[in-house]
Design an enzyme around this catalytic site. Sequence first.
Site, PDB file in Angstrom:
ATOM      1  CG  HIS A  43      -6.895  -3.005   3.311  1.00 53.31           C
ATOM      2  ND1 HIS A  43      -6.144  -1.866   3.096  1.00 53.31           N
ATOM      3  CD2 HIS A  43      -8.121  -2.743   2.786  1.00 53.31           C
ATOM      4  CE1 HIS A  43      -6.901  -0.959   2.472  1.00 53.31           C
ATOM      5  NE2 HIS A  43      -8.106  -1.462   2.287  1.00 53.31           N
ATOM      6  CG  ASN A  71     -12.125  -0.813   4.266  1.00 51.86           C
ATOM      7  OD1 ASN A  71     -12.416  -1.269   5.361  1.00 51.86           O
ATOM      8  ND2 ASN A  71     -10.974  -0.208   4.029  1.00 51.86           N
ATOM      9  CG  ASP A 104      -2.075   0.950   1.112  1.00 50.44           C
ATOM     10  OD1 ASP A 104      -3.229   0.478   1.054  1.00 50.44           O
ATOM     11  OD2 ASP A 104      -1.838   2.182   1.088  1.00 50.44           O
ATOM     12  CG  HIS A 162      -8.608  -3.096  -2.248  1.00 47.44           C
ATOM     13  ND1 HIS A 162      -9.551  -2.356  -2.939  1.00 47.44           N
ATOM     14  CD2 HIS A 162      -8.402  -2.436  -1.090  1.00 47.44           C
ATOM     15  CE1 HIS A 162      -9.891  -1.288  -2.235  1.00 47.44           C
ATOM     16  NE2 HIS A 162      -9.209  -1.314  -1.095  1.00 47.44           N
ATOM     17  N   GLY A 203     -15.813   2.533   4.321  1.00 41.82           N
ATOM     18  CA  GLY A 203     -14.503   3.164   4.176  1.00 41.82           C
ATOM     19  C   GLY A 203     -13.794   2.835   2.874  1.00 41.82           C
ATOM     20  CD  GLN A 204     -15.035  -0.429  -2.261  1.00 45.27           C
ATOM     21  OE1 GLN A 204     -16.184  -0.677  -1.901  1.00 45.27           O
ATOM     22  NE2 GLN A 204     -14.459  -1.017  -3.291  1.00 45.27           N
TER      23      GLN A 204
HETATM   24  P1  5GP Z   1      -9.822   1.316   0.541  1.00 44.55           P
HETATM   25  O1  5GP Z   1      -9.949   2.631   1.244  1.00 44.55           O
HETATM   26  O2  5GP Z   1     -10.552   1.362  -0.795  1.00 44.55           O
HETATM   27  O3  5GP Z   1     -10.215   0.124   1.372  1.00 44.55           O
HETATM   28  O4  5GP Z   1      -8.294   1.108   0.264  1.00 44.55           O
HETATM   29  C1  5GP Z   1      -7.609   1.657  -0.816  1.00 44.55           C
HETATM   30  C2  5GP Z   1      -6.134   1.579  -0.495  1.00 44.55           C
HETATM   31  O5  5GP Z   1      -5.411   1.675  -1.686  1.00 44.55           O
HETATM   32  C3  5GP Z   1      -5.648   2.688   0.441  1.00 44.55           C
HETATM   33  O6  5GP Z   1      -5.033   2.085   1.573  1.00 44.55           O
HETATM   34  C4  5GP Z   1      -4.656   3.467  -0.421  1.00 44.55           C
HETATM   35  O7  5GP Z   1      -3.546   3.916   0.313  1.00 44.55           O
HETATM   36  C5  5GP Z   1      -4.256   2.448  -1.468  1.00 44.55           C
HETATM   37  N1  5GP Z   1      -3.922   3.022  -2.767  1.00 44.55           N
HETATM   38  C6  5GP Z   1      -4.696   3.872  -3.501  1.00 44.55           C
HETATM   39  N2  5GP Z   1      -4.097   4.151  -4.667  1.00 44.55           N
HETATM   40  C7  5GP Z   1      -2.930   3.450  -4.679  1.00 44.55           C
HETATM   41  C8  5GP Z   1      -1.865   3.355  -5.635  1.00 44.55           C
HETATM   42  O8  5GP Z   1      -1.879   3.945  -6.708  1.00 44.55           O
HETATM   43  N3  5GP Z   1      -0.811   2.541  -5.299  1.00 44.55           N
HETATM   44  C9  5GP Z   1      -0.776   1.836  -4.120  1.00 44.55           C
HETATM   45  N4  5GP Z   1       0.304   1.063  -3.901  1.00 44.55           N
HETATM   46  N5  5GP Z   1      -1.757   1.926  -3.198  1.00 44.55           N
HETATM   47  C10 5GP Z   1      -2.817   2.718  -3.480  1.00 44.55           C
END
Ligand code: 5GP
Length: 114
Positions: free
Chosen positions: A102, A87, A31, A100, A93-94
């Site tokens: 985590h 999420n 991340d 994906h 919190g998505q």
């Molecule tokens: P969500 O909030 O949708 O559950 O998680 C999205 C995650 O993707 C966040 O933790 C954010 O830091 C990560 N993220 C978003 N864009 C990128 C990217 O371009 N590269 C990487 N490595 N992580 C990303």
Amino acid sequence: MNQQCIFCRIVAGEVPAEIVGQSDGAIAIRDRNPQAPSHILVIPRRHAATLAEYVGQAKPEEVGSAFSMASKLGRDANPAGYRVVVNEGRDGGQTVDHVHIHVLAGRPMHWPPG
Ligand code: 5GP
Ligand code: ZN
């Protein structure tokens, strides 16, 4: 593949990421904004916006294989424990609309989560 989707573009190799695992159905990357010393995302190669869409579209073995990758990476990061989070939706919190998983490790986790 959805050209507007950042995770589809990472899966396609169009946007760089630190890849830490690969299988037929998913890739694992670090991340870019880690919330623990080790913060990995397991990203299914198929574009499904949410967990609900993913489990509705993919074969159970494909979903199982993504969670199997998450569990292996978590154990490798810290045999003493890790956390797996998905999420979904605004209240979940998505922020990226490509499913994906985590995998957080390297510090004690608290409950309830924020
Ligand atoms: P969500 O909030 O949708 O559950 O998680 C999205 C995650 O993707 C966040 O933790 C954010 O830091 C990560 N993220 C978003 N864009 C990128 C990217 O371009 N590269 C990487 N490595 N992580 C990303
Ligand atoms: Zn996508």
